[in-house]
Design an enzyme around this catalytic site. Structure first.
Site, mmCIF file in Angstrom:
data_model
loop_
_atom_site.group_PDB
_atom_site.id
_atom_site.type_symbol
_atom_site.label_atom_id
_atom_site.label_comp_id
_atom_site.label_asym_id
_atom_site.label_seq_id
_atom_site.Cartn_x
_atom_site.Cartn_y
_atom_site.Cartn_z
ATOM 1 N N PRO A 75 0.829 -1.209 0.000
ATOM 2 C CA PRO A 75 0.000 0.000 0.000
ATOM 3 C C PRO A 75 0.867 1.265 0.000
ATOM 4 C CG PRO A 75 -0.560 -1.455 1.844
ATOM 5 C CD PRO A 75 0.668 -1.998 1.218
ATOM 6 N N ASP A 127 -22.684 5.732 12.626
ATOM 7 C CA ASP A 127 -22.717 4.493 13.406
ATOM 8 C C ASP A 127 -23.543 3.443 12.685
ATOM 9 O OD1 ASP A 127 -21.307 5.822 15.350
ATOM 10 O OD2 ASP A 127 -23.074 6.329 16.544
ATOM 11 N N GLU A 133 -22.279 9.657 23.339
ATOM 12 C CA GLU A 133 -20.926 9.123 23.538
ATOM 13 C C GLU A 133 -20.869 8.241 24.789
ATOM 14 O OE1 GLU A 133 -18.793 9.216 21.236
ATOM 15 O OE2 GLU A 133 -19.931 10.639 20.037
ATOM 16 N N THR A 153 4.160 2.765 2.647
ATOM 17 C CA THR A 153 4.705 1.733 3.514
ATOM 18 C C THR A 153 6.224 1.628 3.395
ATOM 19 O OG1 THR A 153 4.116 0.160 1.797
ATOM 20 C CG2 THR A 153 2.655 0.296 3.693
ATOM 21 N N GLY A 154 6.820 2.490 2.598
ATOM 22 C CA GLY A 154 8.278 2.536 2.560
ATOM 23 C C GLY A 154 8.908 1.814 1.382
ATOM 24 N N HIS A 214 -21.978 4.790 23.825
ATOM 25 C CA HIS A 214 -20.897 4.014 23.188
ATOM 26 C C HIS A 214 -19.936 3.496 24.257
ATOM 27 C CE1 HIS A 214 -21.753 4.822 19.025
ATOM 28 N NE2 HIS A 214 -21.558 6.127 19.110
HETATM 29 P P1 ADP Z 1 5.892 4.299 -0.671
HETATM 30 O O1 ADP Z 1 6.935 4.432 -1.703
HETATM 31 O O2 ADP Z 1 5.671 2.885 -0.224
HETATM 32 O O3 ADP Z 1 4.604 4.949 -1.028
HETATM 33 P P2 ADP Z 1 7.736 5.867 0.807
HETATM 34 O O4 ADP Z 1 8.906 4.991 0.747
HETATM 35 O O5 ADP Z 1 7.712 7.001 -0.130
HETATM 36 O O6 ADP Z 1 6.395 5.036 0.640
HETATM 37 O O7 ADP Z 1 7.560 6.366 2.299
HETATM 38 C C1 ADP Z 1 7.285 7.684 2.602
HETATM 39 C C2 ADP Z 1 7.932 8.075 3.905
HETATM 40 O O8 ADP Z 1 7.361 7.372 4.989
HETATM 41 C C3 ADP Z 1 9.387 7.723 3.948
HETATM 42 O O9 ADP Z 1 10.166 8.744 3.402
HETATM 43 C C4 ADP Z 1 9.662 7.538 5.427
HETATM 44 O O10 ADP Z 1 9.898 8.786 6.026
HETATM 45 C C5 ADP Z 1 8.351 7.031 5.941
HETATM 46 N N1 ADP Z 1 8.373 5.576 6.073
HETATM 47 C C6 ADP Z 1 7.579 4.706 5.410
HETATM 48 N N2 ADP Z 1 7.827 3.447 5.800
HETATM 49 C C7 ADP Z 1 8.814 3.498 6.708
HETATM 50 C C8 ADP Z 1 9.526 2.518 7.463
HETATM 51 N N3 ADP Z 1 9.239 1.210 7.355
HETATM 52 N N4 ADP Z 1 10.475 2.932 8.301
HETATM 53 C C9 ADP Z 1 10.766 4.243 8.439
HETATM 54 N N5 ADP Z 1 10.144 5.209 7.759
HETATM 55 C C10 ADP Z 1 9.175 4.875 6.887
HETATM 56 ZN ZN ZN Z 2 -21.820 7.528 17.596
#
Ligand code: ADP
Ligand code: ZN
Ligand code: MG
Length: 661
Positions: free
Chosen positions: A259, A555, A480, A262-263, A483
């Site tokens: 997604p 809800d 609230e 996610t890095g 809930h």
């Molecule tokens: P993607 O390419 O999967 O969309 P990115 O690599 O561009 O995501 O991530 C965007 C930013 O989010 C990175 O520059 C970093 O700062 C942060 N980030 C995302 N995942 C991690 C991770 N596993 N560890 C540390 N920082 C992360």
């Molecule tokens: Zn509610």
């Protein structure tokens, strides 16, 4: 995508194989520039003609002697021509000193012709002049001048005084200067990009050389499996011999799937950083240009660069932008995309055994990729980069708070639990928002409250102003409280962390539950308890006020959606363990447009009935619970009206121990 200059679309067709940029080289433009300057100078340089600078009195003498043909009066300056040339010597300083006393009249008929050509320097030596210039004594004035000129039949011309020299410079040379600056700028640009002015097909791949700040796997938290897989890639790049000796073919393509945020990009850079090899980074959307053939030529030159510097890494971000299943979409860009994709496939096949170019690509839509991309020899390896788990989130929090001065009360472990479902990018953003919040509050350190504020802001939207209408506030407080109470007393639900009646985003109040453990699998009991909690707000309104409000809209939507899934997907209704696929697929894939239901109308009716039954049953359960705990409900609502926000400790005081009916 901001710096492309498609000035001449027609230019690029075909051969962008050559290393030389297309169009004209910078040298050409320098020649044009010099020519322009010369041309400009020719027009603007004053056409100097030799003139005698004579005193005003000499001028009057000449007029009286009927030796002045015409005059041009421009402000205090008077210039004109003599009928017969005047013998005159200019002072070296350019002052107005008559040479040999009285000016003489020459009788020589050839003299006029002679003086016309005497353009040389006139230092002291008397020369013959046809043209003269003098200064009119403006402050004194000379009313006799005009009658005198008239009586001598001198042609009188007048001119508006010319502008001051700097104005003239600005007006005449300003545009020219602008032009020069423009060309200098263009020149710098082209050099920086090492491509011609109109180098359209040139790859826009950026090069990250080993000098640039290194990202290592230490800067990537979580994603353990992905890192392990990629360590192998690093090893290929560092010790190719090890693999070649065993007769293994080095896999060329690795696809990072996960997604957004996610890095994936971060991991790709880390691979290059760890291996210490050049890193060519380009985004798939940059390949897809409006002009047919440009994308393909970009791919070609990108791989050329990479091969020239092997071992190296080519990273194609957003591969799905270019690598979509061919023949799927509509419109003209499709043609271009297919060409680009074909070129990419050709390049990936074209590596020979000894070229250590590794292609990394990232996508969040592996389902739309063309199958040809995924076959062996191309992107035959897939590395999944999932959302971080709790531990991963804690690691990411640690990395992104490393440079933030944290207050002692900050509990990263708790924060990692409160950030369920957030990606690495979300968490990076969270840390920044918390730091911003602390800075706004003029704090010296970033505290837990700042993080909570940031989480609220990211998940729920920013805090709004409190409600002013006491009636509305009471209703929200009871909603609230409903809930919170149901969540508190229903076994198996997530613990209630906080209740507030401060509006956030579009929500008038919030009851926050924080799961204690990461859950990948949900039991029927857990899901049903969730429905109970969702319905608790509306039920509470019903019990206390005998009426319901629109505040429960969200809800109800969520509870119904959850109930429907329980019935149709997870076999938790009265239909038995059967799954009916609903069409929740993305409708914009082209090849999967509208699939309709795959069950009968009778089943559909049954599903609807089941869902309704489930919801109304749970409504009754919640009603029973809240009615029997009415005193606690009142107490919590009153506290909320007074305090606006109530946290776990206060809840415990008011409600007693949790999860006991
Ligand atoms: P993607 O390419 O999967 O969309 P990115 O690599 O561009 O995501 O991530 C965007 C930013 O989010 C990175 O520059 C970093 O700062 C942060 N980030 C995302 N995942 C991690 C991770 N596993 N560890 C540390 N920082 C992360
Ligand atoms: Zn509610
Ligand atoms: Mg990315």
């Amino acid at each position: 995508m901001t710096d492309k200059q498609p000035t001449t679309p027609g230019k690029n067709q075909g051969g962008s194989n050559s290393q030389r940029p297309h169009g004209f080289g910078p040298a050409f433009w320098w020649v044009v520039l010099v020519l322009l300057i010369i041309w400009n100078a020719m027009f603007l340089w004053p056409h100097s003609k030799p003139e005698a600078h004579i005193p005003y009195s000499t001028f009057l003498d000449q007029v009286r002697a009927a030796n002045v043909a015409d005059v041009l009066i421009s402000g205090p300056q008077i210039s004109g021509t003599f009928i017969k040339p005047l013998l005159w010597s200019e002072s070296p300083a350019g002052g107005l000193t008559p040479s040999s006393g009285k000016a003489e009249k020459t009788k020589s008929p050839g003299a006029r012709h002679l003086s016309g050509t005497s353009a040389g320097k006139n230092e002291g030596k008397p020369q013959k002049y046809v043209h003269f210039a003098t200064i009119f004594p403006e402050s004194v004035g000379d009313p006799a001048l005009m009658p005198l000129l008239e009586s001598q039949h001198v042609t009188v011309n007048a001119k508006v005084p010319s502008k001051p020299w700097f104005m003239a410079l600005l007006v005449d040379w300003g545009p020219m200067l602008l032009l020069v600056v423009y060309f200098l700028w263009i020149g710098r640009q082209t050099m920086g990009k090492q491509s011609g002015m109109f180098g359209l097909g040139r790859s826009k791949a950026k090069r990250y050389s080993s000098e640039q700040p290194k990202v290592t796997f230490n800067e990537v938290a979580g994603a353990r499996e992905a890192k392990n897989d990629l360590k192998e890639v690093v090893d290929f790049l560092q010790n190719p011999q090890k693999y070649v000796r065993m007769g293994a073919r080095i896999p060329h393509g690795t696809l990072l799937v996960g997604p957004p945020g996610t890095g994936k990009t971060l991991l790709a850079r880390a691979v290059a950083g760890e291996a210490g090899v050049p890193f060519f980074h380009i985004s798939g959307s940059e390949f897809v240009e409006m002009f047919v053939g440009v994308g393909a030529s970009r791919v070609r030159s990108l791989f050329e660069q990479a091969k020239a510097e092997s071992p190296s890494i080519v990273f194609v971000d957003e591969l799905d932008a270019v690598g979509r299943r061919r023949g799927a979409g509509l419109g003209a860009t499709n043609d271009e995309r297919e060409q680009t994709l074909n070129q990419l496939l050709v390049e990936m096949d074209g590596f020979d055994e000894h070229q250590e170019v590794i292609v990394l690509a990232a996508t969040n839509r592996p389902d739309v990729l063309d199958p040809a991309l995924l076959r062996p020899g191309r992107f035959d390896r897939q590395v999944t980069v999932p959302h971080p788990d709790r531990e991963g989130r804690e690691g990411i929090l640690r990395i992104h708070t490393a440079k933030i001065p944290l207050a002692p009360d900050v509990n990263l472990e708790l924060l990692s639990r409160k950030t369920v479902g957030m990606s690495g990018a979300d968490i990076a953003n969270l840390c920044n928002e918390a730091a911003l919040a602390a800075a706004r509050g003029l704090n010296k350190q970033v505290g837990m409250a700042d993080f909570e504020e940031a989480i609220d802001k990211i998940i729920l939207g920013g805090e709004g102003p409190s409600l002013t209408d006491p009636n509305a506030r009471r209703i929200v407080a009871y909603h609230e409280s409903g809930h919170a109470l149901v969540a508190w007393f229903t076994p198996g639900t997530d613990p209630v962390h906080r209740v507030t009646i401060i509006p956030h985003g579009r929500a008038l109040g919030v009851t926050e539950q924080v799961p204690s453990e990461e859950q990948y699998n949900y039991s029927r009991a857990y899901l049903i308890a969730r429905i109970d909690v969702m319905l608790g707000g509306r039920v509470s309104e019903q019990i206390v006020f005998g009426d319901v409000t629109t505040g429960a809209e969200n809800d109800l939507i969520q509870a119904t959606r959850l109930a429907r899934r329980m019935v149709t997907r997870w076999g938790m209704g009265s239909l038995g363990p059967v799954a009916f696929e609903s069409d929740e697929q993305q409708p914009f894939l082209g090849y999967e447009l509208s699939r309709g239901k795959d069950y009968s109308e009778a089943t559909a009716a049954h599903i609807d009935k089941d869902v309704r039954k489930l919801i109304s049953e749970r409504c009754e359960v919640a009603t029973r619970l809240l009615s029997s705990e009415r005193d606690k409900l009142d107490k919590l609502a009153e506290t909320l009206l007074r305090e606006e926000t109530v946290d776990e400790a206060v809840l415990k005081q008011i409600l007693g121990p949790a999860n006991q009916v």
